[in-house]
Design a protein around this motif. Structure first.
Motif, PDB file in Angstrom:
ATOM      1  N   CYS A  78       0.850  -1.188   0.000  1.00 51.29           N
ATOM      2  CA  CYS A  78       0.000   0.000   0.000  1.00 51.29           C
ATOM      3  C   CYS A  78       0.892   1.245   0.000  1.00 51.29           C
ATOM      4  O   CYS A  78       1.847   1.345   0.774  1.00 51.29           O
ATOM      5  CB  CYS A  78      -0.907  -0.002   1.229  1.00 51.29           C
ATOM      6  N   LEU A  79       0.581   2.184  -0.871  1.00 49.07           N
ATOM      7  CA  LEU A  79       1.366   3.417  -0.949  1.00 49.07           C
ATOM      8  C   LEU A  79       1.040   4.391   0.179  1.00 49.07           C
ATOM      9  O   LEU A  79       1.796   5.317   0.445  1.00 49.07           O
ATOM     10  CB  LEU A  79       1.139   4.093  -2.307  1.00 49.07           C
ATOM     11  N   GLU A  80      -0.068   4.150   0.882  1.00 49.14           N
ATOM     12  CA  GLU A  80      -0.468   5.020   1.989  1.00 49.14           C
ATOM     13  C   GLU A  80       0.121   4.556   3.325  1.00 49.14           C
ATOM     14  O   GLU A  80       0.799   5.296   4.005  1.00 49.14           O
ATOM     15  CB  GLU A  80      -1.998   5.067   2.078  1.00 49.14           C
ATOM     16  N   CYS A  81      -0.148   3.272   3.697  1.00 46.16           N
ATOM     17  CA  CYS A  81       0.261   2.802   5.034  1.00 46.16           C
ATOM     18  C   CYS A  81       1.437   1.817   5.007  1.00 46.16           C
ATOM     19  O   CYS A  81       1.963   1.466   6.057  1.00 46.16           O
ATOM     20  CB  CYS A  81      -0.927   2.159   5.755  1.00 46.16           C
ATOM     21  N   GLY A  82       1.821   1.338   3.833  1.00 44.45           N
ATOM     22  CA  GLY A  82       2.954   0.421   3.735  1.00 44.45           C
ATOM     23  C   GLY A  82       2.614  -1.041   3.998  1.00 44.45           C
ATOM     24  O   GLY A  82       3.485  -1.902   3.962  1.00 44.45           O
ATOM     25  N   HIS A  83       1.341  -1.337   4.255  1.00 42.60           N
ATOM     26  CA  HIS A  83       0.912  -2.722   4.508  1.00 42.60           C
ATOM     27  C   HIS A  83       1.137  -3.567   3.255  1.00 42.60           C
ATOM     28  O   HIS A  83       0.847  -3.135   2.147  1.00 42.60           O
ATOM     29  CB  HIS A  83      -0.570  -2.740   4.902  1.00 42.60           C
ATOM     30  N   ARG A  84       1.661  -4.787   3.454  1.00 40.51           N
ATOM     31  CA  ARG A  84       1.881  -5.693   2.324  1.00 40.51           C
ATOM     32  C   ARG A  84       0.803  -6.770   2.318  1.00 40.51           C
ATOM     33  O   ARG A  84       0.414  -7.271   3.361  1.00 40.51           O
ATOM     34  CB  ARG A  84       3.254  -6.332   2.409  1.00 40.51           C
ATOM     35  N   PHE A  85       0.325  -7.113   1.123  1.00 37.18           N
ATOM     36  CA  PHE A  85      -0.721  -8.117   0.979  1.00 37.18           C
ATOM     37  C   PHE A  85      -0.568  -8.836  -0.354  1.00 37.18           C
ATOM     38  O   PHE A  85       0.170  -8.397  -1.232  1.00 37.18           O
ATOM     39  CB  PHE A  85      -2.106  -7.494   1.137  1.00 37.18           C
ATOM     40  N   THR A  86      -1.246  -9.963  -0.480  1.00 32.67           N
ATOM     41  CA  THR A  86      -1.160 -10.802  -1.668  1.00 32.67           C
ATOM     42  C   THR A  86      -2.486 -10.789  -2.411  1.00 32.67           C
ATOM     43  O   THR A  86      -3.544 -10.863  -1.797  1.00 32.67           O
ATOM     44  CB  THR A  86      -0.827 -12.259  -1.268  1.00 32.67           C
ATOM     45  N   THR A  87      -2.400 -10.707  -3.741  1.00 34.19           N
ATOM     46  CA  THR A  87      -3.588 -10.828  -4.580  1.00 34.19           C
ATOM     47  C   THR A  87      -3.321 -11.915  -5.619  1.00 34.19           C
ATOM     48  O   THR A  87      -2.164 -12.241  -5.914  1.00 34.19           O
ATOM     49  CB  THR A  87      -3.938  -9.509  -5.307  1.00 34.19           C
ATOM     50  N   TYR A  88      -4.406 -12.475  -6.145  1.00 29.35           N
ATOM     51  CA  TYR A  88      -4.323 -13.473  -7.205  1.00 29.35           C
ATOM     52  C   TYR A  88      -5.129 -12.994  -8.393  1.00 29.35           C
ATOM     53  O   TYR A  88      -6.242 -12.495  -8.237  1.00 29.35           O
ATOM     54  CB  TYR A  88      -4.861 -14.831  -6.731  1.00 29.35           C
ATOM     55  N   GLU A  89      -4.558 -13.145  -9.549  1.00 37.65           N
ATOM     56  CA  GLU A  89      -5.248 -12.784 -10.783  1.00 37.65           C
ATOM     57  C   GLU A  89      -5.513 -14.075 -11.553  1.00 37.65           C
ATOM     58  O   GLU A  89      -4.602 -14.857 -11.806  1.00 37.65           O
ATOM     59  CB  GLU A  89      -4.346 -11.856 -11.595  1.00 37.65           C
ATOM     60  N   ARG A  90      -6.797 -14.307 -11.889  1.00 38.87           N
ATOM     61  CA  ARG A  90      -7.185 -15.507 -12.625  1.00 38.87           C
ATOM     62  C   ARG A  90      -7.916 -15.098 -13.894  1.00 38.87           C
ATOM     63  O   ARG A  90      -8.555 -14.052 -13.944  1.00 38.87           O
ATOM     64  CB  ARG A  90      -8.108 -16.388 -11.783  1.00 38.87           C
ATOM     65  N   LEU A  91      -7.866 -15.950 -14.876  1.00 43.77           N
ATOM     66  CA  LEU A  91      -8.570 -15.723 -16.120  1.00 43.77           C
ATOM     67  C   LEU A  91     -10.065 -15.637 -15.849  1.00 43.77           C
ATOM     68  O   LEU A  91     -10.630 -16.496 -15.161  1.00 43.77           O
ATOM     69  CB  LEU A  91      -8.288 -16.874 -17.092  1.00 43.77           C
ATOM     70  N   GLY A  92     -10.701 -14.615 -16.357  1.00 47.40           N
ATOM     71  CA  GLY A  92     -12.140 -14.466 -16.175  1.00 47.40           C
ATOM     72  C   GLY A  92     -12.888 -15.395 -17.119  1.00 47.40           C
ATOM     73  O   GLY A  92     -12.863 -15.211 -18.327  1.00 47.40           O
ATOM     74  N   GLU A  93     -13.496 -16.398 -16.576  1.00 45.15           N
ATOM     75  CA  GLU A  93     -14.234 -17.368 -17.371  1.00 45.15           C
ATOM     76  C   GLU A  93     -15.654 -17.460 -16.845  1.00 45.15           C
ATOM     77  O   GLU A  93     -15.967 -16.971 -15.772  1.00 45.15           O
ATOM     78  CB  GLU A  93     -13.570 -18.747 -17.277  1.00 45.15           C
ATOM     79  N   ARG A  94     -16.482 -18.143 -17.613  1.00 46.29           N
ATOM     80  CA  ARG A  94     -17.841 -18.341 -17.140  1.00 46.29           C
ATOM     81  C   ARG A  94     -17.796 -19.173 -15.858  1.00 46.29           C
ATOM     82  O   ARG A  94     -16.972 -20.081 -15.723  1.00 46.29           O
ATOM     83  CB  ARG A  94     -18.705 -19.009 -18.196  1.00 46.29           C
ATOM     84  N   PRO A  95     -18.660 -18.864 -14.922  1.00 42.94           N
ATOM     85  CA  PRO A  95     -18.615 -19.589 -13.652  1.00 42.94           C
ATOM     86  C   PRO A  95     -19.113 -21.024 -13.805  1.00 42.94           C
ATOM     87  O   PRO A  95     -19.960 -21.319 -14.645  1.00 42.94           O
ATOM     88  CB  PRO A  95     -19.558 -18.787 -12.753  1.00 42.94           C
TER      89      PRO A  95
END
Length: 147
Positions: free
Chosen positions: A31-48
């Motif tokens: 985070c550019l504001e508080c410096g907190h680090r976190f993980t995100t995942y990016e997946r291909l957008g497919e039909r559910p």
């Protein structure tokens, strides 16, 4: 991406790598504001993938819901989080590649059991006892004999 700590909307990517056998990208962010680090995942957008429940209702396939069930079944067993994640990814990939885009909850449970049988017998029995809703000791004994 919104920071889970302060909800500031600006963050920078610190590290990116392939995840889930190339089916997702794992990103470490700060985070550019508080410096907190976190993980995100990016997946291909497919039909559910739609799960048809035993009462006839339906809901979207939910990785997290399946992971919660596996965490309970695998508690205090030598099964790693990575093994459970790979199991779910394998099932999700199989379901997404199927032509119908729907799966019955019974079939989904059988898919989990088939994979758990190769990972840990105790986790298999724990998952089966909830999934198959054992009503008697005989049903439980039969499941043990099948392992």
């Amino acid at each position: 991406m919104r920071c889970p700590s302060c909800e500031h909307e600006d963050s920078k990517v610190i590290d990116s790598r392939s995840a889930e056998d190339g089916m997702a990208i794992r990103r470490r962010r700060e985070c550019l504001e508080c410096g907190h680090r976190f993980t995100t995942y990016e997946r291909l957008g497919e039909r559910p993938v739609i799960v048809i429940k035993s009462d006839g209702s339906s809901e979207a396939f939910d990785r997290e819901k399946l992971m919660r069930g596996l965490l309970i079944a695998c508690a205090k067993r030598p099964v790693t989080h990575e093994q459970m994640d790979l199991l779910i990814t394998d099932i999700e990939t199989t379901l997404r590649l199927s032509s119908s885009g729907e799966v019955g909850s019974k079939d989904l449970g059988e898919m989990v059991l088939a994979r758990l049988a190769h990972i840990d017998d105790v986790a298999y029995i724990r998952f089966a006892s909830v999934y198959k809703d054992f009503k008697s000791v005989e049903e439980f004994s039969q499941a043990l004999a099948d392992v």
